[in-house]
Design a protein around this motif. Sequence first.
Motif, PDB file in Angstrom:
ATOM      1  N   ASN A  20       0.836  -1.202   0.000  1.00 21.00           N
ATOM      2  CA  ASN A  20       0.000   0.000   0.000  1.00 21.00           C
ATOM      3  C   ASN A  20       0.870   1.251   0.000  1.00 21.00           C
ATOM      4  O   ASN A  20       0.570   2.235  -0.689  1.00 21.00           O
ATOM      5  CB  ASN A  20      -0.930  -0.012   1.219  1.00 21.00           C
ATOM      6  CG  ASN A  20      -2.148   0.864   1.039  1.00 21.00           C
ATOM      7  OD1 ASN A  20      -2.671   1.001  -0.064  1.00 21.00           O
ATOM      8  ND2 ASN A  20      -2.626   1.462   2.126  1.00 21.00           N
ATOM      9  N   ILE A  27       2.137   7.243  -6.663  1.00 18.96           N
ATOM     10  CA  ILE A  27       1.206   8.348  -6.889  1.00 18.96           C
ATOM     11  C   ILE A  27       1.892   9.686  -6.610  1.00 18.96           C
ATOM     12  O   ILE A  27       1.763  10.654  -7.372  1.00 18.96           O
ATOM     13  CB  ILE A  27      -0.033   8.197  -5.986  1.00 18.96           C
ATOM     14  CG1 ILE A  27      -0.886   7.012  -6.423  1.00 18.96           C
ATOM     15  CG2 ILE A  27      -0.866   9.482  -5.978  1.00 18.96           C
ATOM     16  CD1 ILE A  27      -1.586   7.179  -7.750  1.00 18.96           C
ATOM     17  N   SER A  95      -4.978   6.972  -8.854  1.00 20.63           N
ATOM     18  CA  SER A  95      -5.982   7.163  -7.815  1.00 20.63           C
ATOM     19  C   SER A  95      -6.972   8.212  -8.283  1.00 20.63           C
ATOM     20  O   SER A  95      -6.596   9.351  -8.569  1.00 20.63           O
ATOM     21  CB  SER A  95      -5.331   7.612  -6.498  1.00 20.63           C
ATOM     22  OG  SER A  95      -6.305   7.739  -5.484  1.00 20.63           O
ATOM     23  N   ASN A 100      -8.740   2.956  -6.800  1.00 20.95           N
ATOM     24  CA  ASN A 100      -7.282   2.900  -6.954  1.00 20.95           C
ATOM     25  C   ASN A 100      -6.954   1.792  -7.943  1.00 20.95           C
ATOM     26  O   ASN A 100      -7.506   0.689  -7.845  1.00 20.95           O
ATOM     27  CB  ASN A 100      -6.594   2.603  -5.616  1.00 20.95           C
ATOM     28  CG  ASN A 100      -6.612   3.802  -4.672  1.00 20.95           C
ATOM     29  OD1 ASN A 100      -6.797   4.935  -5.091  1.00 20.95           O
ATOM     30  ND2 ASN A 100      -6.416   3.531  -3.391  1.00 20.95           N
ATOM     31  N   THR A 162     -12.501   2.192  -3.562  1.00 21.04           N
ATOM     32  CA  THR A 162     -12.231   2.870  -2.292  1.00 21.04           C
ATOM     33  C   THR A 162     -13.420   3.665  -1.785  1.00 21.04           C
ATOM     34  O   THR A 162     -13.389   4.189  -0.676  1.00 21.04           O
ATOM     35  CB  THR A 162     -11.032   3.815  -2.446  1.00 21.04           C
ATOM     36  OG1 THR A 162     -11.344   4.809  -3.443  1.00 21.04           O
ATOM     37  CG2 THR A 162      -9.792   3.055  -2.874  1.00 21.04           C
ATOM     38  N   THR A 252      -6.345   4.662   1.495  1.00 21.68           N
ATOM     39  CA  THR A 252      -5.501   5.804   1.157  1.00 21.68           C
ATOM     40  C   THR A 252      -6.297   7.081   1.355  1.00 21.68           C
ATOM     41  O   THR A 252      -7.521   7.110   1.167  1.00 21.68           O
ATOM     42  CB  THR A 252      -4.994   5.741  -0.301  1.00 21.68           C
ATOM     43  OG1 THR A 252      -6.114   5.622  -1.185  1.00 21.68           O
ATOM     44  CG2 THR A 252      -4.070   4.555  -0.508  1.00 21.68           C
ATOM     45  N   CYS A 254      -6.205  10.854  -0.090  1.00 24.60           N
ATOM     46  CA  CYS A 254      -5.580  11.656  -1.141  1.00 24.60           C
ATOM     47  C   CYS A 254      -6.139  13.070  -1.156  1.00 24.60           C
ATOM     48  O   CYS A 254      -7.337  13.290  -0.928  1.00 24.60           O
ATOM     49  CB  CYS A 254      -5.788  11.005  -2.507  1.00 24.60           C
ATOM     50  SG  CYS A 254      -4.995   9.379  -2.667  1.00 24.60           S
ATOM     51  N   CYS A 259      -0.999  11.652  -1.707  1.00 26.97           N
ATOM     52  CA  CYS A 259      -1.731  10.623  -0.973  1.00 26.97           C
ATOM     53  C   CYS A 259      -0.936  10.128   0.228  1.00 26.97           C
ATOM     54  O   CYS A 259       0.297  10.199   0.248  1.00 26.97           O
ATOM     55  CB  CYS A 259      -2.040   9.431  -1.880  1.00 26.97           C
ATOM     56  SG  CYS A 259      -3.175   9.790  -3.247  1.00 26.97           S
TER      57      CYS A 259
END
Length: 303
Positions: A20, A27, A95, A100, A162, A252, A254, A259
């Motif tokens: 992760n 990103i 993302s 994602n 997500t 995550t 962001c 992020c």
Amino acid sequence: MSGITAFDWAPSPVLAQGGNQAFVNWINNPAGGTVEGLNGGMGYGFNVFSQGRLAVLQGGTGATAALYNGSGSTANKYEITFELAYQEVVTTAVSVPGANIAVFDFAKVQTNNYFRVYVKDLDSTAAANYAAGTGFNTGTLVFEGTIAPGSAGSVSNFNSNTGALGTVGSDGQPLNGTSSLSGTPSVTGAGATPEFDLLPVLPPFIDESFWNSELTSFLVTNISQNLPFLSVDPSEVIAGQVPNIGAVNGGTICGPTGCVAVGPDIIFQTDFNGPVQGIPEPGTLALAGLALGGLALARRRKV
């Protein structure tokens, strides 16, 4: 038992240790990766660990009669388990609101890479426990090789939702115990990995009294990746590693400046099977009487 043509492994938990965080790193800085994939792309590396139990021996006669598959009594049964480790690289990451998307490659340089198979008599040794993550590397080691991509290539992918979180889940069988990770909020999603070849070079160890022949082909194929967990518990320890998934598995956060990973790791469920081939008879296994007495499998080092 003879004529075995394939191993069908039960659904198993997988830990992408640092996976992760590697996604988030790409990103935030796509050009900053320092780990090379087999296809030449640079990205951010992470470790993969898994463990599981054999569910079905395909081909042959009487192959699964005494094989323990995780349910019912262990009396007069034997168990075949595995553990593995290798490195992957995030080579592409996207993302967007609610999703994602990541693409992974097999790391060109592997520093911790193995696939080990164990067999044990359950009249004398406890069966593996998915919830606790114990017992997958106990018994007699009958195979140890390394993992390399098969002919299908080295690139895999994972797409996660997500926006609508699920939970990590479990197998729903209280008698097998319940992992403390079950019920943790989790992204949902799916992915796939091409086949793995477990015999890219002569493996460091084959127990010929188990296989009865020199293996010439041992593959892992049809590799699926899924979240949430639906048919297996997320082990609290996976191949000796304790997952650190944070408050949301795969989560995550962001914003305009980049992020942040909720936790460095992500765990997911996989399922795969694979053909085996040996000389002179495909997949011959010396398992007669295994569940009725102790294991007396000679170990022979291959040079």
